[in-house]
Design an enzyme around this catalytic site. Structure first.
Site, PDB file in Angstrom:
ATOM      1  N   HIS A  30     -21.866  67.296  37.357  1.00 52.03           N
ATOM      2  CA  HIS A  30     -22.966  67.532  38.290  1.00 52.03           C
ATOM      3  C   HIS A  30     -24.324  67.387  37.577  1.00 52.03           C
ATOM      4  O   HIS A  30     -25.176  66.614  38.002  1.00 52.03           O
ATOM      5  CB  HIS A  30     -22.816  68.930  38.905  1.00 52.03           C
ATOM      6  CG  HIS A  30     -23.873  69.256  39.914  1.00 52.03           C
ATOM      7  ND1 HIS A  30     -23.676  69.117  41.264  1.00 52.03           N
ATOM      8  CD2 HIS A  30     -25.144  69.705  39.777  1.00 52.03           C
ATOM      9  CE1 HIS A  30     -24.781  69.453  41.903  1.00 52.03           C
ATOM     10  NE2 HIS A  30     -25.691  69.827  41.026  1.00 52.03           N
ATOM     11  N   GLU A  31     -24.472  68.125  36.488  1.00 55.13           N
ATOM     12  CA  GLU A  31     -25.761  68.087  35.788  1.00 55.13           C
ATOM     13  C   GLU A  31     -26.000  66.720  35.150  1.00 55.13           C
ATOM     14  O   GLU A  31     -27.140  66.254  35.071  1.00 55.13           O
ATOM     15  CB  GLU A  31     -25.851  69.205  34.740  1.00 55.13           C
ATOM     16  CG  GLU A  31     -25.691  70.633  35.290  1.00 55.13           C
ATOM     17  CD  GLU A  31     -26.609  70.973  36.463  1.00 55.13           C
ATOM     18  OE1 GLU A  31     -27.685  70.344  36.595  1.00 55.13           O
ATOM     19  OE2 GLU A  31     -26.247  71.862  37.264  1.00 55.13           O
ATOM     20  N   HIS A  88     -27.610  64.561  37.691  1.00 59.17           N
ATOM     21  CA  HIS A  88     -29.061  64.805  37.787  1.00 59.17           C
ATOM     22  C   HIS A  88     -29.803  64.095  36.651  1.00 59.17           C
ATOM     23  O   HIS A  88     -30.838  63.464  36.858  1.00 59.17           O
ATOM     24  CB  HIS A  88     -29.349  66.310  37.681  1.00 59.17           C
ATOM     25  CG  HIS A  88     -29.138  67.073  38.963  1.00 59.17           C
ATOM     26  ND1 HIS A  88     -29.812  66.768  40.124  1.00 59.17           N
ATOM     27  CD2 HIS A  88     -28.361  68.146  39.246  1.00 59.17           C
ATOM     28  CE1 HIS A  88     -29.449  67.626  41.084  1.00 59.17           C
ATOM     29  NE2 HIS A  88     -28.561  68.473  40.579  1.00 59.17           N
ATOM     30  N   GLU A  93     -30.221  65.795  44.380  1.00 61.09           N
ATOM     31  CA  GLU A  93     -28.887  66.366  44.568  1.00 61.09           C
ATOM     32  C   GLU A  93     -27.868  65.270  44.928  1.00 61.09           C
ATOM     33  O   GLU A  93     -26.683  65.385  44.609  1.00 61.09           O
ATOM     34  CB  GLU A  93     -28.940  67.464  45.637  1.00 61.09           C
ATOM     35  CG  GLU A  93     -27.695  68.328  45.737  1.00 61.09           C
ATOM     36  CD  GLU A  93     -27.474  69.269  44.548  1.00 61.09           C
ATOM     37  OE1 GLU A  93     -28.335  69.326  43.639  1.00 61.09           O
ATOM     38  OE2 GLU A  93     -26.432  69.933  44.525  1.00 61.09           O
TER      39      GLU A  93
HETATM   40 ZN    ZN Z   1     -27.708  70.115  41.632  1.00 64.32          ZN
END
Ligand code: ZN
Length: 505
Positions: free
Chosen positions: A269-270, A273, A299
């Site tokens: 997830h990170e 980003h 996101e």
């Molecule tokens: Zn996020």
């Protein structure tokens, strides 16, 4: 000064302001990863000073004069998507917003956020809503005041706050998208829960030594394209990614020996980003042309890698042998298809951050409806716990046993982030729509994943999304990249395919 030099002067002012901001980010990263407890008070003084200097510098009359000079001497908006137009338009908007807020309100908001968060921590630990109640009331009053200061003519209170997170978005449009999505999700969840099939989720809670998890997470981040010479992976209590400027986009995660999902999917997830910020054009650092579009688009990048890619069959075709090599004893009796099913377990749960990719959106909708009602005054703060529990029952068929696992679970409202929650579901929707298009544009995309080939997807994201900075609004971007306005269809198609494959419904 000749009129032609106003623009370069504005850009160099903005870059210096952004440098100050990025120094704050370095301090923030250090605070959440390495700061010894006794250094916290001094760190708060350092960041408060930098925040004040940055705010003063950006709201100074000099920025206003430069903007006015450019606006009056150049036809800056002749091409709405030129670097000049993008930088002037976004800087004007941010400047007007910042200068409309009285300093006393800015200070009061920031003080209330700190104290409100402290009260929330206490209230959550004791599961006692009454401790947090007065702080939420105060926060809502201040946010209404903030909205009244910054609202455009005719703009609603909620939209004025939402605009900070998702520029130009409107609650009414989001509500319409959600109203379309919700019954489809509820129907799908109903079918899954009566399918008679259950994911072997137990395999994720076996013993996964932390140092081995870290090695695997690092390998995964590198394999999907994260540049470790332009970032690093550390551990923090709450995972985050932070953009410290060109060549420095850092990520953190956390590991739980008995919960594989936290460390691995948190890292994906990170990483998503940070792949976005690593792809922003560094030559435009400090100006809107070099910044991310919106929280929803940010996101979308994390969700795309975490869910659309990271929970797919082709992804695990490549990673499952590495996983087995890393944890040979723990996973000796687990097959690739069992593992894939386990990481795609779908079912109702109490906590948003632990929810699967389908139910997650119901958690968001509930918060969106409640925060709109709180802000408008339709819902009294004292009625929040009961309303929360009713909606949980209605949406997910669960009643929280206490407020800690109910309306006190998230920090957002305590910190003044009202109008933030919908960006999470917007991210899921954008992610699915972008990914659907990427698969159309790159027919061999998922076959490549099976052999660890992820660079075509990253190149596609760089070309279509990352390199443009704020050139296009979120609405324009999704239209431009996919040829369609944002819709719930790609996400629902993705979830329906998954339900069919895994649950046979
Ligand atoms: Zn996020």
């Amino acid at each position: 000064m000749s009129s032609l030099s106003f623009y370069p002067t504005l850009l160099s002012e903005l870059r210096e302001i952004a440098l100050l901001g990025s120094i704050q980010s370095v301090l923030g990263w250090d605070e959440r990863t390495h700061l010894p407890p006794k250094g916290a008070a001094h760190r708060a003084d350092q960041t408060a000073l930098l925040a004040k200097l940055t705010h003063e510098r950006f709201t100074s009359p000099r920025i206003g004069e430069l903007l006015a000079a450019i606006e009056s001497t150049t036809d800056y908006s002749a091409d709405a998507h030129s670097d000049l137009a993008v930088n002037v338009r976004h800087t004007r908007k941010a400047y007007d917003r910042a200068t409309k807020l009285p300093t006393s309100l800015v200070e009061e908001l920031s003080r209330t956020a700190v104290l409100g968060e402290a009260a929330w921590v206490d209230a959550k630990a004791k599961s006692d809503f009454s401790i947090f109640k007065p702080w939420l009331e105060k926060t809502l009053d201040l946010k209404r005041h903030e909205a009244a200061c910054v609202a455009q003519p005719g703009q609603s209170t909620y939209d004025a706050l939402l605009d900070e997170f998702e520029p130009d978005a409107k609650a009414a449009d989001i509500a319409a998208v959600f109203a379309n999505l919700r019954p489809q999700l509820v129907e799908l969840l109903g079918r899954i829960s009566t399918s008679g099939r259950k994911a072997p989720a137990e395999v994720l809670t076996r013993s996964f030594p932390v140092e081995k998890q870290e090695a695997l997470a690092t390998f995964a981040a590198k394999t999907i394209g994260y540049d470790f010479s332009a970032g690093r992976l550390d551990v923090s209590v709450h995972p985050f990614s932070t953009d410290l400027g060109p060549g420095d986009s850092r990520i953190t995660t956390r590991y739980d020996e008995h919960w594989f999902g936290d460390g691995f999917f948190g890292t994906l997830h990170e990483t998503g980003h940070s792949l976005y910020t690593q792809g922003l054009p560094s030559e435009h650092f400090g100006t809107p042309r070099g910044q991310y579009v919106s929280l929803g688009i940010h996101e979308s990048q994390s969700r795309l890698w975490e869910n659309l890619v990271g929970r797919s069959v082709p992804f695990w075709r490549f990673f499952f042998p590495k996983l087995k090599e890393t944890f040979p004893q723990t996973l000796a009796d687990v097959s690739e298809s069992q593992w894939h099913f386990a990481v795609n377990d779908i079912g109702p749960s109490l906590i948003r951050t632990e929810a699967d990719e389908a139910t997650y959106n119901l958690h968001v909708m509930l918060r969106f409806e409640i925060e709109r009602a709180l802000l408008s005054g339709d819902l009294a703060v004292s009625d929040l716990p009961a309303t929360w529990n009713e909606k949980m029952e209605d949406y997910l068929g669960l009643t929280p046993p206490d407020d800690a696992r109910g309306c006190l679970q998230d920090v957002h409202w305590a910190g003044g982030a009202i109008g933030y929650f919908p960006t999470y579901t917007l991210g899921n929707l954008y992610a699915a729509q972008f990914y659907e298009q990427a698969k159309k544009d790159l027919p061999d995309l998922e076959t490549g994943f099976e052999t660890g080939e992820f660079s075509p997807l990253l190149a596609w994201l760089r070309k279509n999304i990352h390199q443009h900075g704020k050139t296009y609004s979120a609405t324009e971007l999704v239209q431009r990249v996919t040829g369609k306005a944002l819709s719930s269809e790609p996400l629902m198609n993705h979830l329906k395919r998954k339900a069919q494959d895994l649950y046979g419904v």
